[in-house]
Design a protein around this motif. Structure first.
Motif, PDB file in Angstrom:
ATOM      1  N   ILE A  10       0.861  -1.195   0.000  1.00  0.00           N
ATOM      2  CA  ILE A  10       0.000   0.000   0.000  1.00  0.00           C
ATOM      3  C   ILE A  10       0.892   1.239   0.000  1.00  0.00           C
ATOM      4  CG2 ILE A  10      -2.057   0.999   1.095  1.00  0.00           C
ATOM      5  CD1 ILE A  10      -2.341  -1.598   2.679  1.00  0.00           C
ATOM      6  N   THR A  11       2.053   1.108  -0.587  1.00  0.00           N
ATOM      7  CA  THR A  11       3.040   2.181  -0.633  1.00  0.00           C
ATOM      8  C   THR A  11       2.426   3.456  -1.214  1.00  0.00           C
ATOM      9  OG1 THR A  11       4.788   0.565  -0.926  1.00  0.00           O
ATOM     10  CG2 THR A  11       5.313   2.829  -1.502  1.00  0.00           C
ATOM     11  N   GLY A  12       2.526   4.560  -0.458  1.00  0.00           N
ATOM     12  CA  GLY A  12       2.066   5.857  -0.934  1.00  0.00           C
ATOM     13  C   GLY A  12       0.559   6.012  -1.056  1.00  0.00           C
ATOM     14  N   ALA A  13      -0.209   5.043  -0.629  1.00  0.00           N
ATOM     15  CA  ALA A  13      -1.673   5.102  -0.767  1.00  0.00           C
ATOM     16  C   ALA A  13      -2.274   6.213   0.091  1.00  0.00           C
ATOM     17  CB  ALA A  13      -2.295   3.763  -0.370  1.00  0.00           C
ATOM     18  N   ASN A  14      -3.370   6.780  -0.365  1.00  0.00           N
ATOM     19  CA  ASN A  14      -4.095   7.777   0.416  1.00  0.00           C
ATOM     20  C   ASN A  14      -5.261   7.069   1.111  1.00  0.00           C
ATOM     21  OD1 ASN A  14      -5.463   9.877   1.555  1.00  0.00           O
ATOM     22  ND2 ASN A  14      -5.598  11.106  -0.292  1.00  0.00           N
ATOM     23  N   LEU A  15      -5.081   6.810   2.413  1.00  0.00           N
ATOM     24  CA  LEU A  15      -6.096   6.143   3.225  1.00  0.00           C
ATOM     25  C   LEU A  15      -6.579   7.089   4.322  1.00  0.00           C
ATOM     26  CD1 LEU A  15      -4.287   2.699   3.505  1.00  0.00           C
ATOM     27  CD2 LEU A  15      -6.276   3.234   2.085  1.00  0.00           C
ATOM     28  N   GLU A  16      -6.587   8.372   3.998  1.00  0.00           N
ATOM     29  CA  GLU A  16      -6.995   9.382   4.972  1.00  0.00           C
ATOM     30  C   GLU A  16      -8.422   9.100   5.453  1.00  0.00           C
ATOM     31  OE1 GLU A  16      -7.294  14.228   5.314  1.00  0.00           O
ATOM     32  OE2 GLU A  16      -6.055  13.318   3.754  1.00  0.00           O
ATOM     33  N   GLY A  17      -8.580   9.028   6.787  1.00  0.00           N
ATOM     34  CA  GLY A  17      -9.890   8.807   7.390  1.00  0.00           C
ATOM     35  C   GLY A  17     -10.425   7.395   7.229  1.00  0.00           C
ATOM     36  N   ALA A  18      -9.604   6.470   6.759  1.00  0.00           N
ATOM     37  CA  ALA A  18     -10.060   5.088   6.536  1.00  0.00           C
ATOM     38  C   ALA A  18     -10.474   4.423   7.844  1.00  0.00           C
ATOM     39  CB  ALA A  18      -8.952   4.274   5.879  1.00  0.00           C
ATOM     40  N   HIS A  19     -11.479   3.578   7.772  1.00  0.00           N
ATOM     41  CA  HIS A  19     -11.956   2.811   8.930  1.00  0.00           C
ATOM     42  C   HIS A  19     -11.337   1.420   8.853  1.00  0.00           C
ATOM     43  CE1 HIS A  19     -14.779   5.876  10.204  1.00  0.00           C
ATOM     44  NE2 HIS A  19     -15.060   6.043   8.920  1.00  0.00           N
ATOM     45  N   LEU A  20     -10.248   1.234   9.606  1.00  0.00           N
ATOM     46  CA  LEU A  20      -9.521  -0.030   9.575  1.00  0.00           C
ATOM     47  C   LEU A  20      -9.423  -0.654  10.966  1.00  0.00           C
ATOM     48  CD1 LEU A  20      -6.653   1.102   7.168  1.00  0.00           C
ATOM     49  CD2 LEU A  20      -8.558  -0.427   6.614  1.00  0.00           C
ATOM     50  N   ALA A  21     -10.348  -0.315  11.853  1.00  0.00           N
ATOM     51  CA  ALA A  21     -10.330  -0.857  13.212  1.00  0.00           C
ATOM     52  C   ALA A  21     -10.354  -2.381  13.157  1.00  0.00           C
ATOM     53  CB  ALA A  21     -11.518  -0.336  14.010  1.00  0.00           C
ATOM     54  N   GLU A  22      -9.563  -2.985  14.047  1.00  0.00           N
ATOM     55  CA  GLU A  22      -9.478  -4.436  14.192  1.00  0.00           C
ATOM     56  C   GLU A  22      -8.985  -5.132  12.922  1.00  0.00           C
ATOM     57  OE1 GLU A  22     -13.048  -6.027  15.940  1.00  0.00           O
ATOM     58  OE2 GLU A  22     -13.101  -4.455  17.438  1.00  0.00           O
TER      59      GLU A  22
END
Length: 141
Positions: A10-22
């Protein structure tokens, strides 16, 4: 519940505000990724690369972090309360105003990391290298 991102590139990916809990991020390469304000609560991150990543204001409460390279990463205002950080490194990491209340750091190399204004209340340090680290206005009570 969370995403399965083991070994993901996921190099350089824009995951701003992503919901990745757990989620499971073990072995993932997130070099330079933008995870600003991402929800990473109770996420398992082992053997991942987060070099030069942007985790500003990320929610990482109760995350299990092991063998991770945070070198040069920015975690300004991130919350890692109750997190476990083991056998990892974060040289030159920007930890301004990070919240590490009741977190556990074991065998972590944070050479020249900047903890200015950080909340480190109740943190447990064991075999942590802080040589050259900046602790201006950090709270250790």
């Amino acid at each position: 519940d969370g995403a399965e991102l083991r070994q993901a590139n996921i190099t350089g990916a824009n995951l701003e505000g992503a919901h990745l809990a757990e989620s499971e991020l073990s072995g993932a390469d997130l070099t330079g990724a933008k995870l600003v304000a991402a929800d990473l609560r109770a996420t398992k991150i082992s053997g991942a690369i987060l070099r030069d990543a942007f985790l500003d204001a990320a929610h990482m409460e109760d995350a299990a972090i092991s063998k991770v390279d945070f070198s040069g990463a920015s975690l300004r205002g991130a919350t890692l309360s109750g997190a476990s950080l083991e056998f990892s490194k974060g040289a030159l990491a920007c930890l301004h105003h990070v919240v590490l209340c009741k977190a556990t750091l074991l065998h972590v190399d944070l050479v020249s990391a900047d903890f200015s204004g950080a909340n480190l209340e109740g943190i447990q340090f064991r075999n942590v290298t802080l040589r050259g680290a900046v602790m201006v206005q950090a709270s250790l009570r």
